[in-house]
Scaffold this active site. Structure first.
Site, PDB file in Angstrom:
ATOM      1  N   GLN A  62      -1.556   8.258  -4.379  1.00 42.74           N
ATOM      2  CA  GLN A  62      -1.132   7.813  -5.409  1.00 42.74           C
ATOM      3  C   GLN A  62      -1.181   6.881  -5.389  1.00 42.74           C
ATOM      4  O   GLN A  62      -1.898   6.559  -6.836  1.00 42.74           O
ATOM      5  CB  GLN A  62       0.609   7.660  -4.939  1.00 42.74           C
ATOM      6  CG  GLN A  62       1.077   9.355  -4.605  1.00 42.74           C
ATOM      7  CD  GLN A  62       2.784   8.801  -4.393  1.00 42.74           C
ATOM      8  OE1 GLN A  62       3.184  10.127  -4.065  1.00 42.74           O
ATOM      9  NE2 GLN A  62       3.133   7.845  -3.079  1.00 42.74           N
ATOM     10  N   ASP A  63      -1.879   5.569  -4.755  1.00 48.64           N
ATOM     11  CA  ASP A  63      -2.379   4.597  -4.799  1.00 48.64           C
ATOM     12  C   ASP A  63      -3.366   3.734  -3.608  1.00 48.64           C
ATOM     13  O   ASP A  63      -3.457   4.800  -2.203  1.00 48.64           O
ATOM     14  CB  ASP A  63      -1.213   3.696  -4.614  1.00 48.64           C
ATOM     15  CG  ASP A  63      -0.198   3.679  -3.618  1.00 48.64           C
ATOM     16  OD1 ASP A  63      -0.539   3.387  -2.411  1.00 48.64           O
ATOM     17  OD2 ASP A  63       0.770   3.391  -4.206  1.00 48.64           O
ATOM     18  N   PRO A  64      -4.056   3.059  -3.098  1.00 45.82           N
ATOM     19  CA  PRO A  64      -4.589   2.103  -1.955  1.00 45.82           C
ATOM     20  C   PRO A  64      -3.844   2.140  -0.847  1.00 45.82           C
ATOM     21  O   PRO A  64      -4.685   2.093   0.174  1.00 45.82           O
ATOM     22  CB  PRO A  64      -5.523   1.189  -2.707  1.00 45.82           C
ATOM     23  CG  PRO A  64      -5.146   1.292  -3.670  1.00 45.82           C
ATOM     24  CD  PRO A  64      -3.937   1.829  -4.193  1.00 45.82           C
ATOM     25  N   ALA A  65      -2.584   2.852  -1.060  1.00 45.41           N
ATOM     26  CA  ALA A  65      -2.094   2.625  -0.042  1.00 45.41           C
ATOM     27  C   ALA A  65      -2.456   3.868   1.518  1.00 45.41           C
ATOM     28  O   ALA A  65      -2.108   4.442   2.400  1.00 45.41           O
ATOM     29  CB  ALA A  65      -0.405   2.500   0.461  1.00 45.41           C
TER      30      ALA A  65
END
Length: 269
Positions: A62-65
């Site tokens: 989903q995202d850099p997390a």
């Protein structure tokens, strides 16, 4: 940003259909360029390990997390791999094998990336389709979903331990994600090298054994045995396959149900 990006990926970024979306993103990033996560020089790091012709699989987070390097989500991915028999998994080894680790949003809290990443993935799939190659695209998490045409798209929930489906030991728990096995099944089908998700796959041997007897415990008793190695069990390939059955030999000891069961175990071993 583009210094180490491989040549054909770079050409794709500046394709007439992609460049306008890239420019829009860069203009928005300009506003807080000093506080970007990841920093500017690492945003396109996924495209620096290999060029487009060496691509085998796309994994979309989903995202850099979910940064594929050090996070709680990554630990859950490793638990899934270990459950499916892969030993010592290390995501840093995957790009060397042509696995593109791409997030839907390439900087934290910036959802304006979605059109750019969507068109990059679709153009990449189209490029390989023209070469008669169908690239598997794995999407993990609701916001990682993309409408990608003409490919093997697989979806599972986000691997984060905070996700509701990972709070219980149910069928949607990421532990049971079968994407790694499915990808390697496709690779075998296409005659391509499998992805070494964990360096080596642990050998798994599953066998079912049983015995039976008529006239159990009596002089005229007839006992039998059987064992069966399935091709697959719980979505894992079995190291041994095949089956055998027969009668327990008569001798000084009267055949019995227990002896049929024990003989099945002995012969299977």
């Amino acid at each position: 940003m583009f210094t180490n990006v491989k040549p054909k990926w770079k050409s794709l970024f500046f394709h007439k259909d992609v460049k306008p979306e890239l420019i829009k993103v860069l203009e928005k990033l300009e506003k807080d360029v000093d506080s970007l996560s990841p920093p500017l020089e690492l945003i396109f790091a996924a495209f620096t390990y290999f060029d487009i012709d060496d691509l085998k699989v796309i994994i979309i987070g989903q995202d850099p997390a979910l940064d594929f390097s050090n996070s709680k989500s990554l630990q859950n991915i490793y638990k899934c791999l270990e459950y499916h028999g892969y030993q010592n998994p290390n995501a840093l080894d995957w790009p060397k094998q042509g696995v593109l680790l791409l997030n839907r949003y390439l900087t934290t809290s910036h959802k304006f990336w979605d059109k750019f990443t969507n068109i990059i993935v679709q153009k990449t799939v189209n490029y390989h389709n023209r070469k008669n190659r169908n690239i598997p695209v794995l999407m993990w998490g609701e916001q990682a979903k993309m409408d990608i045409k003409n490919t093997n798209a697989l979806y599972w929930g986000h691997p984060s331990p905070a996700a509701n489906h990972n709070q219980v030991d149910g069928p949607k728990n990421f532990k049971y994600c079968n994407h790694f096995t499915k990808v390697n099944d496709l690779m075998k089908k296409w005659g391509e090298p499998i992805i070494e998700w964990g360096g080596s796959v642990a050998s798994q041997i599953v066998v079912f054994t049983d015995g039976g007897c008529t006239g159990n415990g009596k002089a005229h008793a007839i006992a039998s045995y059987a064992f069966y190695f399935p091709d697959r069990f719980l979505d894992k390939s079995n190291a041994i396959t095949g089956s055998e059955n027969g009668k327990v030999p008569k001798g000084k000891i009267t055949p019995s149900n227990n002896r049929g069961e024990l003989l099945a175990i002995i012969l299977a071993l």
